[in-house]
Design a protein around this motif. Structure first.
Motif, PDB file in Angstrom:
ATOM      1  N   THR A   7       0.843  -1.191   0.000  1.00  0.00           N
ATOM      2  CA  THR A   7       0.000   0.000   0.000  1.00  0.00           C
ATOM      3  C   THR A   7       0.881   1.244   0.000  1.00  0.00           C
ATOM      4  O   THR A   7       1.953   1.263   0.615  1.00  0.00           O
ATOM      5  CB  THR A   7      -0.946   0.028   1.218  1.00  0.00           C
ATOM      6  N   LYS A  32     -10.913   7.775   5.766  1.00  0.00           N
ATOM      7  CA  LYS A  32     -11.710   6.571   5.469  1.00  0.00           C
ATOM      8  C   LYS A  32     -10.900   5.554   4.671  1.00  0.00           C
ATOM      9  O   LYS A  32     -10.972   4.345   4.927  1.00  0.00           O
ATOM     10  CB  LYS A  32     -12.972   6.965   4.709  1.00  0.00           C
ATOM     11  N   ALA A  33     -10.121   6.047   3.702  1.00  0.00           N
ATOM     12  CA  ALA A  33      -9.298   5.134   2.908  1.00  0.00           C
ATOM     13  C   ALA A  33      -8.216   4.490   3.768  1.00  0.00           C
ATOM     14  O   ALA A  33      -7.919   3.297   3.632  1.00  0.00           O
ATOM     15  CB  ALA A  33      -8.676   5.878   1.740  1.00  0.00           C
ATOM     16  N   GLU A  36      -9.684   1.770   5.745  1.00  0.00           N
ATOM     17  CA  GLU A  36      -9.992   0.609   4.912  1.00  0.00           C
ATOM     18  C   GLU A  36      -8.743  -0.216   4.627  1.00  0.00           C
ATOM     19  O   GLU A  36      -8.762  -1.453   4.747  1.00  0.00           O
ATOM     20  CB  GLU A  36     -10.644   1.050   3.602  1.00  0.00           C
ATOM     21  N   ILE A  37      -7.657   0.430   4.228  1.00  0.00           N
ATOM     22  CA  ILE A  37      -6.462  -0.376   3.924  1.00  0.00           C
ATOM     23  C   ILE A  37      -5.873  -0.980   5.204  1.00  0.00           C
ATOM     24  O   ILE A  37      -5.308  -2.080   5.173  1.00  0.00           O
ATOM     25  CB  ILE A  37      -5.401   0.430   3.140  1.00  0.00           C
ATOM     26  N   ARG A  40      -7.772  -4.079   5.768  1.00  0.00           N
ATOM     27  CA  ARG A  40      -7.338  -5.124   4.836  1.00  0.00           C
ATOM     28  C   ARG A  40      -6.018  -5.749   5.272  1.00  0.00           C
ATOM     29  O   ARG A  40      -5.827  -6.971   5.155  1.00  0.00           O
ATOM     30  CB  ARG A  40      -7.201  -4.546   3.423  1.00  0.00           C
ATOM     31  N   GLY A 208      -2.877   3.718  -9.370  1.00  0.00           N
ATOM     32  CA  GLY A 208      -4.168   3.093  -9.602  1.00  0.00           C
ATOM     33  C   GLY A 208      -4.121   2.015 -10.661  1.00  0.00           C
ATOM     34  O   GLY A 208      -4.891   1.047 -10.620  1.00  0.00           O
ATOM     35  N   GLU A 249      -5.618  -0.489  -6.894  1.00  0.00           N
ATOM     36  CA  GLU A 249      -6.806   0.334  -6.625  1.00  0.00           C
ATOM     37  C   GLU A 249      -6.380   1.629  -5.942  1.00  0.00           C
ATOM     38  O   GLU A 249      -5.699   1.596  -4.922  1.00  0.00           O
ATOM     39  CB  GLU A 249      -7.769  -0.442  -5.727  1.00  0.00           C
ATOM     40  N   LEU A 251      -7.657   4.338  -3.715  1.00  0.00           N
ATOM     41  CA  LEU A 251      -8.804   4.507  -2.833  1.00  0.00           C
ATOM     42  C   LEU A 251      -9.163   5.969  -2.606  1.00  0.00           C
ATOM     43  O   LEU A 251     -10.346   6.290  -2.427  1.00  0.00           O
ATOM     44  CB  LEU A 251      -8.545   3.841  -1.475  1.00  0.00           C
ATOM     45  N   SER A 252      -8.156   6.847  -2.600  1.00  0.00           N
ATOM     46  CA  SER A 252      -8.474   8.258  -2.335  1.00  0.00           C
ATOM     47  C   SER A 252      -7.328   9.148  -2.767  1.00  0.00           C
ATOM     48  O   SER A 252      -6.172   8.715  -2.867  1.00  0.00           O
ATOM     49  CB  SER A 252      -8.764   8.490  -0.843  1.00  0.00           C
ATOM     50  N   ALA A 264      -3.228   4.065  -2.133  1.00  0.00           N
ATOM     51  CA  ALA A 264      -3.423   3.016  -3.130  1.00  0.00           C
ATOM     52  C   ALA A 264      -3.204   1.650  -2.481  1.00  0.00           C
ATOM     53  O   ALA A 264      -2.379   1.502  -1.575  1.00  0.00           O
ATOM     54  CB  ALA A 264      -2.469   3.192  -4.297  1.00  0.00           C
ATOM     55  N   TRP A 265      -3.953   0.676  -2.983  1.00  0.00           N
ATOM     56  CA  TRP A 265      -3.862  -0.701  -2.486  1.00  0.00           C
ATOM     57  C   TRP A 265      -3.456  -1.594  -3.654  1.00  0.00           C
ATOM     58  O   TRP A 265      -4.040  -1.527  -4.734  1.00  0.00           O
ATOM     59  CB  TRP A 265      -5.197  -1.139  -1.914  1.00  0.00           C
TER      60      TRP A 265
END
Length: 464
Positions: A7, A32-33, A36-37, A40, A208, A249, A251-252, A264-265
């Motif tokens: 990430t 928020k991002a 989330e990561i 994960r 991304g 991905e 994310l933000s 990014a993930w």
């Protein structure tokens, strides 16, 4: 197992409520991002988390791996000492990584300064992982600083990190800590340049899409102007994902405070030999070298031929035939500048002619630039394909008595005080004002800021 995912994350202290005191709500998408990561990562149940941080110990030519069994830190420098964390290092991983890097001739290890406290580039992602429920008693960490070395070396170091994770059979996650541009807004803490938003747009698209070749070949001038923070972290991360298929991905992304924050993930989904970006980078650089040679004029071609011959044979070339008449009949001072991977690799010149022609001046200064610039080691044969050249032909210096007659983009400057002289070429990256020009020229001459100087200006015709 090996590296499971990676990430790219920012590290703004203001994102923590204890620091932001309400301001963090302005970057809620980043928060928020991040949450989330972090969720994960915890879900992957890693044994080791590798964090690269621009705010750990950093050297120009060495990757510092934090030594010892543990480290701790807090956010006291940001008025939040209550935010405190302690981590345990993966000692076996550190030892094997240091040994593997040495055997692969990548300068990395635990030598040098020992930073006892965790930096905020490490603390911010750790804080989110703690809040997501990561058990710090069971998970161990690596903390790695960045370097001033090339994209290719950062990528190779990432490959070594991945191979050590394989050898140790670690379930590992890679966290590349780094903000994007620091120059997004005129009212931001670092001001605005047009390259700031340009850098952020390119990097967020790249992350991304997982397009690491573009990441490794970004325009260095644009990156430097943007005052980026995390690019080298992302280079190491890319190397750690070498030959892996990746689900990428973004994310933000936010730039609320004038600094770019992107998350990014990148989840590894299998093997993909076609994602060998080290080889692709080699091919790219080779093709760029061919393109440059095809487009160079007689001035640059002479500098390159001189340097390549001298570095390869230690012989100075004879004056070639069929040079433009101006190069053989006119006398002028010249400067030969060398760049490699966007960084200066040598620059030597004469502000007044010392030979019988511009061509001879270029030959003399090209040899000096590659072998006698005291700031750099001599250029080696292995570097020749990566060297970019520029040749400046100087006008005769003109004495000036008023700074109104100066222009940092149009004129170079010569300063003099009691026989001490310093020179700075015009239109240099990061030198935007006459005052900056004069200050740098004074430093080069060993003249203190308060000493008065005589000034000359000159123009150049730049060939590159």
């Amino acid at each position: 197992m090996s590296i499971l995912a990676a990430t790219a994350v920012p590290h703004p202290p203001i994102i923590l409520p204890e620091v932001g005191r309400g301001e963090e709500e302005k970057i809620s998408a980043t928060t928020k991002a991040y949450q989330e990561i972090s969720r994960r990562i915890v879900e992957l149940n890693p044994e080791t988390i590798i964090i690269t941080s621009p705010h750990s110990v950093m050297y120009a030519d060495y990757f510092h791996i934090s030594p010892g069994e543990s480290a701790q830190g807090n956010m006291g420098q940001f008025r939040a000492p209550q935010v405190s964390l302690k981590i345990n290092y993966d000692v076996d991983f550190v030892k094997k990584l240091s040994d593997a890097a040495m055997s692969e001739r990548v300068p990395a290890g635990i030598m040098g300064e020992r930073e006892k406290n965790l930096d905020h580039g490490t603390m911010i992602p750790l804080r989110f992982l703690e809040q997501a429920g990561l058990n710090f008693d069971k998970v161990k960490f690596l903390r790695i600083g960045l370097s001033g070395l090339s994209a290719a070396v950062h990528y190779k170091f990432g490959q070594i990190i991945s191979s050590v994770a394989d050898e140790l059979n670690r379930r590992a996650v890679f966290v590349a800590s780094g903000d994007l541009s620091h120059k997004l807004k005129s009212d931001g803490p670092y001001g605005f340049v047009k390259e700031g938003p340009q850098f952020d747009e390119e990097v967020t698209k790249i992350l991304g899409a997982g397009d690491f070749l573009k990441l490794l070949t970004m325009d260095s001038t644009m990156c430097n102007r943007a005052a980026e923070c995390g690019l080298r972290s992302f280079w190491i991360m890319a190397g750690a994902l070498d030959k892996k298929s990746v689900a990428s991905e973004l994310l933000s992304y936010e730039g609320t405070f004038g600094v770019g924050y992107g998350i990014a993930w990148l989840k590894i989904t299998g093997e993909d030999p076609a994602r060998n970006f080290d080889k692709q980078l080699e091919n790219f650089k080779h093709n760029e070298s061919i393109r440059r040679k095809q487009n160079e004029d007689a001035y640059v071609k002479l500098a390159r031929m001189t340097l390549e011959t001298f570095v390869s044979t230690h012989q100075i070339i004879s004056l070639p035939k069929n040079l433009p008449e101006e190069m053989t009949s006119r006398r002028a001072g010249t400067f030969v500048s060398l760049h490699k991977d966007g960084d200066l690799r040598g620059c030597i010149g004469t502000f007044m002619p010392t030979t019988d022609s511009i061509a001879q001046e270029i030959i003399q200064n090209a040899v000096s630039a590659c072998s006698r610039d005291p700031r750099f080691s001599p250029v080696e044969v292995s570097e020749l394909e990566d060297i970019e050249y520029s040749v400046d032909v100087l006008s005769e210096p003109e004495r000036v008595f008023d700074l109104k007659g100066m222009d940092a983009k149009k004129y170079g400057v010569i300063v003099e005080n009691n026989g001490r002289r310093g020179l700075l070429l015009p239109d240099l990256e990061g030198v935007d004002t006459v005052q900056e020009q004069i200050a740098i020229a004074k430093r080069k001459a060993g003249i203190t800021p308060g000493e008065k100087v005589n000034l000359w200006r000159f123009e150049v015709i730049r060939h590159h």
